[in-house]
Design a protein around this motif. Sequence first.
Motif, short mmCIF file in Angstrom:
data_model
loop_
_atom_site.label_atom_id
_atom_site.label_comp_id
_atom_site.label_asym_id
_atom_site.label_seq_id
_atom_site.Cartn_x
_atom_site.Cartn_y
_atom_site.Cartn_z
N VAL A 39 -98.98 -43.81 5.12
CA VAL A 39 -97.65 -44.33 4.71
C VAL A 39 -97.37 -45.20 3.46
O VAL A 39 -96.78 -44.82 2.33
CB VAL A 39 -96.83 -45.39 5.81
CG1 VAL A 39 -95.49 -45.59 5.53
CG2 VAL A 39 -96.88 -44.40 7.21
N ALA A 43 -95.80 -43.91 -0.34
CA ALA A 43 -94.57 -44.71 -0.81
C ALA A 43 -95.31 -45.06 -2.22
O ALA A 43 -94.29 -45.25 -3.14
CB ALA A 43 -94.50 -46.10 0.01
N VAL A 58 -90.28 -42.52 4.29
CA VAL A 58 -90.19 -43.35 5.31
C VAL A 58 -89.68 -42.43 6.54
O VAL A 58 -89.98 -42.84 7.82
CB VAL A 58 -89.04 -44.43 5.15
CG1 VAL A 58 -88.78 -45.40 6.26
CG2 VAL A 58 -89.42 -45.64 4.06
N ALA A 154 -94.39 -48.93 4.19
CA ALA A 154 -93.96 -48.20 2.83
C ALA A 154 -93.67 -49.67 1.77
O ALA A 154 -93.78 -49.32 0.56
CB ALA A 154 -92.62 -47.59 3.26
#
Length: 202
Positions: A39, A43, A58, A154
Amino acid sequence: MSGLLGIDWTHPSSLGYPAVFSGVLLGSIIPVIPTGAVVGAGAAVAISGGGLDLWLVVLVSTLGALIGDLVTFGAGRGGRGPLTRFFERRQSPHKLAATRDRFTRRGWLVVLVGRMVPAGRIPSLLAAGALDYPWRRLVPAAAGACLLWAVAYAALGVLSGGLFDNPLVATVVATVLILLVTLVIGGVQALVRRKRAVARSR
């Protein structure tokens, strides 16, 4: 050529969404992939101009985590006979009753903490399944927990990736940072458990 959600699926960057989704999904079912790092890396790519949209990262992370958690919980429900016997052999009747009561009163909180704490997700979901925690309560609790988890990791990716314009460098830095954070949290947990064990033995 724009398609679903306005994504240009002909652009190479569009492969990032399936990669994030599949990485989080696989790591949520079989803990061989550091899902938080996946994640965070997604991001970081989004924030450093790598062609991904942060909110879509997300979203796909949340969906991958949720599906993985539901599969894990389903495994606990399907094997609740053996799992219940497993817990009964390792817990006193009083502690087992307290665990059932905790799930009855604050099951959503157990699911949330299990998702946020390293190595806590699978035991909490399997325990919830073995103890017959209802699907109608598990699904919204898991959805909220997965969303909060995805936003948190994130944010770490944004924090590290925002320092670099190169998506590759941002990805590496975000991955390293999240792995370090995970190790630190795990170390603190282990220290707390040792202190509690020492206190109980006195």
